[in-house]
Scaffold this motif. Structure first.
Motif, mmCIF file in Angstrom:
data_model
loop_
_atom_site.group_PDB
_atom_site.id
_atom_site.type_symbol
_atom_site.label_atom_id
_atom_site.label_comp_id
_atom_site.label_asym_id
_atom_site.label_seq_id
_atom_site.Cartn_x
_atom_site.Cartn_y
_atom_site.Cartn_z
ATOM 1 N N GLN A 15 0.827 -1.203 0.000
ATOM 2 C CA GLN A 15 0.000 0.000 0.000
ATOM 3 C C GLN A 15 0.863 1.254 0.000
ATOM 4 O OE1 GLN A 15 -2.786 -0.577 3.353
ATOM 5 N NE2 GLN A 15 -4.370 -0.690 1.794
ATOM 6 N N LEU A 16 0.602 2.107 -0.976
ATOM 7 C CA LEU A 16 1.343 3.362 -1.097
ATOM 8 C C LEU A 16 0.360 4.497 -1.342
ATOM 9 C CD1 LEU A 16 4.607 4.132 -2.963
ATOM 10 C CD2 LEU A 16 2.571 5.442 -3.560
ATOM 11 N N TYR A 17 0.603 5.600 -0.667
ATOM 12 C CA TYR A 17 -0.215 6.801 -0.865
ATOM 13 C C TYR A 17 0.700 7.898 -1.394
ATOM 14 C CZ TYR A 17 -3.491 10.621 0.080
ATOM 15 O OH TYR A 17 -4.337 11.704 -0.044
ATOM 16 N N LYS A 18 0.399 8.387 -2.599
ATOM 17 C CA LYS A 18 1.204 9.441 -3.223
ATOM 18 C C LYS A 18 0.479 10.776 -3.109
ATOM 19 C CE LYS A 18 1.441 9.922 -7.719
ATOM 20 N NZ LYS A 18 1.719 9.700 -9.156
ATOM 21 N N THR A 19 1.207 11.802 -2.734
ATOM 22 C CA THR A 19 0.605 13.113 -2.570
ATOM 23 C C THR A 19 1.614 14.175 -3.011
ATOM 24 O OG1 THR A 19 -0.526 14.568 -0.989
ATOM 25 C CG2 THR A 19 1.302 13.253 -0.129
ATOM 26 N N GLY A 46 -0.432 2.443 8.263
ATOM 27 C CA GLY A 46 0.738 1.618 7.994
ATOM 28 C C GLY A 46 1.242 1.698 6.573
ATOM 29 N N LYS A 47 0.774 2.657 5.801
ATOM 30 C CA LYS A 47 1.161 2.771 4.394
ATOM 31 C C LYS A 47 2.514 3.453 4.221
ATOM 32 C CE LYS A 47 -3.587 3.197 2.617
ATOM 33 N NZ LYS A 47 -4.483 4.057 1.818
ATOM 34 N N ILE A 48 3.113 3.223 3.062
ATOM 35 C CA ILE A 48 4.207 4.067 2.602
ATOM 36 C C ILE A 48 3.559 5.324 2.033
ATOM 37 C CG2 ILE A 48 6.055 4.333 0.910
ATOM 38 C CD1 ILE A 48 6.405 1.259 1.031
ATOM 39 N N VAL A 49 3.963 6.475 2.530
ATOM 40 C CA VAL A 49 3.432 7.745 2.030
ATOM 41 C C VAL A 49 4.586 8.522 1.407
ATOM 42 C CG1 VAL A 49 2.361 9.950 2.636
ATOM 43 C CG2 VAL A 49 1.591 7.833 3.749
ATOM 44 N N ILE A 50 4.417 8.915 0.147
ATOM 45 C CA ILE A 50 5.443 9.694 -0.544
ATOM 46 C C ILE A 50 4.846 11.025 -0.975
ATOM 47 C CG2 ILE A 50 7.133 9.778 -2.390
ATOM 48 C CD1 ILE A 50 7.073 6.793 -2.594
ATOM 49 N N THR A 51 5.503 12.102 -0.578
ATOM 50 C CA THR A 51 5.059 13.421 -1.005
ATOM 51 C C THR A 51 6.044 14.014 -2.001
ATOM 52 O OG1 THR A 51 4.456 15.671 -0.311
ATOM 53 C CG2 THR A 51 6.138 14.576 0.999
ATOM 54 N N ASP A 52 5.506 14.501 -3.102
ATOM 55 C CA ASP A 52 6.273 15.207 -4.122
ATOM 56 C C ASP A 52 6.410 16.655 -3.650
ATOM 57 O OD1 ASP A 52 7.254 16.459 -6.363
ATOM 58 O OD2 ASP A 52 5.852 15.566 -7.770
ATOM 59 N N ARG A 53 7.511 16.955 -3.033
ATOM 60 C CA ARG A 53 7.892 18.216 -2.383
ATOM 61 C C ARG A 53 7.501 18.210 -0.907
ATOM 62 N NH1 ARG A 53 10.448 21.451 -5.529
ATOM 63 N NH2 ARG A 53 9.970 21.763 -7.752
#
Length: 205
Positions: A38-42, A89-96
């Motif tokens: 599970q990944l959440y991209k923001t 428990g997700k991997i969360v990646i923020t662009d900036r």
């Protein structure tokens, strides 16, 4: 800045305008999701009312005022998106994230310490990705864009790269892990390298 105490793994990806981080992030997302993780991209500025307002006025408002608005959007970002997804428990990646403030707001004449004070209550990324590329490569990528922001005009990539290097030093002093990537070419290699690194560290948490 505060430590991430959730069970999720928080990643920020930053770099100069035109460095290719958004394209790189799209590839990283595909790889991680292909492994049923599970990944959440923001991104920042966010798609909120405040984030959209910042995009609209950032060509006209600058300096400390814009830095304050960007940090306000960041706190809302954490409260409304990042922390809730990390708690799952997700991997969360923020662009900036904050490193972009140390790149762009410093170009705008804002002092590093003022930026760090504004962001003193944010959550530290578990991993900061700092994406580099040669100035010539960056400029070639910017030349392909139909429109440019004021930060992307006037060949400011050298300033952005220098500010990023200084920002990385500041983040490392705050015990934030920084992974530097040269993104001149070999998108697939870079994406796989980063995805594997993220997954490995997420599993350790």
């Amino acid at each position: 800045m505060k430590k991430n105490t959730t069970k999720g793994f928080f990643v920020a990806i930053d770099g100069p305008n035109g460095v290719g981080k958004t394209t790189l992030l799209e590839e990283i997302e595909k790889i991680i999701k292909s492994k049923n993780i599970q990944l959440y991209k923001t991104k920042e500025p966010t798609n909120s009312i405040l984030g959209n307002f910042i995009r609209e006025i950032s060509e006209e408002i600058n300096g400390d005022t814009l830095a304050c608005l960007v940090s306000a959007d960041r706190y809302e970002h954490l409260k409304n998106e990042i922390i809730p997804e990390l708690e799952k428990g997700k991997i969360v990646i923020t662009d900036r994230y904050v490193l972009s403030s140390l790149i762009l707001q410093v170009i705008d004449g804002v002092k590093e310490n003022f930026i760090l004070n504004l962001n003193s209550q944010i959550i530290k990324p578990d991993l900061q990705l700092a994406i580099f590329a040669d100035e010539k490569v960056i400029q070639e990528r910017l030349d392909q864009r139909e429109t440019l922001t004021r930060f992307e005009k006037n060949n400011q990539s050298k300033k952005e790269i220098n500010n990023m290097k200084k920002g990385i030093e500041k983040l490392r002093k705050l015990n934030i892990e920084v992974l530097c990537i040269n993104n001149n070419n070999d998108l697939e290699y870079n994406a796989n390298k980063i995805a594997d690194y993220i997954i490995e560290n997420w599993r350790k948490k």
